[in-house]
Design a protein around this motif. Sequence first.
Motif, mmCIF file in Angstrom:
data_model
loop_
_atom_site.group_PDB
_atom_site.id
_atom_site.type_symbol
_atom_site.label_atom_id
_atom_site.label_comp_id
_atom_site.label_asym_id
_atom_site.label_seq_id
_atom_site.Cartn_x
_atom_site.Cartn_y
_atom_site.Cartn_z
ATOM 1 N N TYR B 164 0.840 -1.198 0.000
ATOM 2 C CA TYR B 164 0.000 0.000 0.000
ATOM 3 C C TYR B 164 0.871 1.242 0.000
ATOM 4 O O TYR B 164 1.956 1.239 0.570
ATOM 5 C CB TYR B 164 -0.888 0.047 1.245
ATOM 6 N N THR B 168 -1.389 4.401 4.370
ATOM 7 C CA THR B 168 -2.745 3.924 4.091
ATOM 8 C C THR B 168 -3.310 3.216 5.313
ATOM 9 O O THR B 168 -2.655 2.375 5.911
ATOM 10 C CB THR B 168 -2.713 2.919 2.919
ATOM 11 N N MET B 173 -9.824 2.809 3.460
ATOM 12 C CA MET B 173 -9.664 2.735 2.022
ATOM 13 C C MET B 173 -10.982 2.515 1.327
ATOM 14 O O MET B 173 -11.765 1.692 1.718
ATOM 15 C CB MET B 173 -8.773 1.555 1.710
ATOM 16 N N GLU B 177 -7.062 2.889 -3.888
ATOM 17 C CA GLU B 177 -5.645 2.594 -3.663
ATOM 18 C C GLU B 177 -5.387 1.088 -3.565
ATOM 19 O O GLU B 177 -4.266 0.658 -3.407
ATOM 20 C CB GLU B 177 -5.184 3.219 -2.334
ATOM 21 N N ASP B 178 -6.444 0.323 -3.607
ATOM 22 C CA ASP B 178 -6.348 -1.086 -3.294
ATOM 23 C C ASP B 178 -5.845 -1.895 -4.481
ATOM 24 O O ASP B 178 -5.896 -1.452 -5.617
ATOM 25 C CB ASP B 178 -7.745 -1.572 -2.894
#
Lengths: 360, 260
Positions: B164, B168, B173, B177-178
């Motif tokens: 990440y 993060t 989340m 961004e995953d």
Amino acid sequence: MRTETQAIIEKRLAGERLSVADGIRLLQNADLLSLGQGADLVRKQMHPENIVSFVIDRNINYTNVCSCQCKFCAFYCKPGDPEGYILSRDVLHAKIEETIQVGGTQLLIQGGLHPDLDLEYFEKLLRDIKAHFSIHIHSFSPPEIWDLANKSQLGIEEVIRRLRDAGLDSIPGGGAEILDDRVRHQISPNKIGWQQWMDVMTTAHKLGMKTTATMMFGHVETFEERILHMVRVREAQDQTGGFTAFIPWSFAPSNTELGGEGSTGVEYLRTLAVARLMLDNVPNLQASWVTQGAKMAQVALRFGANDFGSTMLEENVVRAAGVKTRVPLQEIIRCIEDAGYQAVQRNTHYERLKAFRKEV
Amino acid sequence: MSSLFVQSELIDLIEKVESGERLDLFAGIRLMNSQDILALGYMANLVREQKNGNRTYFRITRQIKDTNVTPIFSDQADPSELQLMGGLNSEIPFESYVEMLHQVSEARYLEIQEAAHRLGMHTNAIMFYGHAKSIEEHIDYLLKLRELQDRTGGFQSFMPLYHYPKGTKLEEMMGVEDSTGFEDLKMLAVSRILLDNVDHIQAFGSVLGPKLTQVSMTFGVDFLDSHTMTKRALIHLIEKAGREPVEQDTFVLSESISFW
Ligand code: SF4
């Protein structure tokens, strides 16, 4: 080694129709990867272009008051409950305005079965929207249509006709749950029976309207009932050809009277794949990121799904049941591209509107 | 072989895996570049079932608190290389673990692992994956682990961990961004296919989520930690995937310090 279930999958790949017994055997015994591979090969036959589509829309729940009280529903309030609401015209129109501003093409207006709202109310609402906005209205699922028919003492054909003349373009496949009355009696005893659900759909089809079909599984139904649901949709589709898509999703148990464990990720993919194999005459199969999350919805694109469903600017019903997934447009595009497909915005009729690229 | 996969673009590699042949760097890159995740799953599942049959091992991680592993993870301690042999448990914030690991190079990490194996310890390897590295670098690293394992036999398990962006927080989340589901399953499956000399492949359930974690048991994974799940929920997940749950004794495992 060729197993019995592989032979069933190959039969389907050769263009043969699968029986109820075939479907049950697949749900019971086939391994996850064979089901996925079979469904993926069928998807490629039906959709050879390397495209996954989605629709930009908004789900607007005009009221949460509902007299039906389904046991799997975490959304409704009983009539008279202080938490109950009816959206005002201003709020409704503001939501539509926002939808159009983000490129939305479709409204999914649905509610509970509010005892005080009659056919005239919805005719006025539809005319008012169409007078101010240019947008496809994909709204009022079969339980709402029947409720209006009962309140107005009219037949469903007359109700659908009047709603259509007021601006309704197509009907969403909600309220199908499992199309079998044993199951419906247990989970939603006050709701219309499966044949009434289907009557709304086939009537709408005969009037030239398109609809979808959903399936909510993973509660009290047996494998046989799940397959019967698919076969009943398939048989109606043989008659009318009016279903554009099939949309399975799993029951989300929290905050519901029905409760229980809910269905797992593996069960979702298996059911989705079997739906692709059984429903040889329904063109599109939607992945449900709302109930499964973005990662699983992307994986579903290898288990038969060719559509990512809607961007759902608002999804009160699922959120009330404790599913807190929100997947913005950019994330949908990223999932589709990362899986190797081109992401394309479509309209309600699955006509392609615009190719999208991930913003970098 | 299953007739359903004969048309796969990876058919030659499927045949190699079926005959027990090792895959090289080039083949590994092809696997990672393919979108045919079902063929990857098919190969990974072959290796998985050869090694672990239908069993899925699981461990209730919270208990680690009571063992002698905890002190080396205390917040006040400076990150030291010793900590890297410990690995992840539910008591350490995810970010600080990631930060710790980033303070050593991969080459140094392998040296530390090898030294531990030479001392007779069993360790668990991890690898970060994500966009900070190229596909070739990922595969190259997996093959280095495989070589090391050929020499020492000291790795009990391997777990790929999504890298990440710094800072993060998993709970906050909202997807963007995953890692994607394809990325997670590919990395697990390719690890299982390439690391033919490591017994267990572990999925990090907090990143995958319960649904994809369950699916990962068909993509090479045979080891799960409970993390935020209850034991009952974890067993349910394993059984509903058609696997046989086998609980690992935390105390025995933690004696080797290195088993996370
Ligand atoms: S599912 Fe629909 S019909 Fe049933 S209680 Fe909820 S809102 Fe009412």
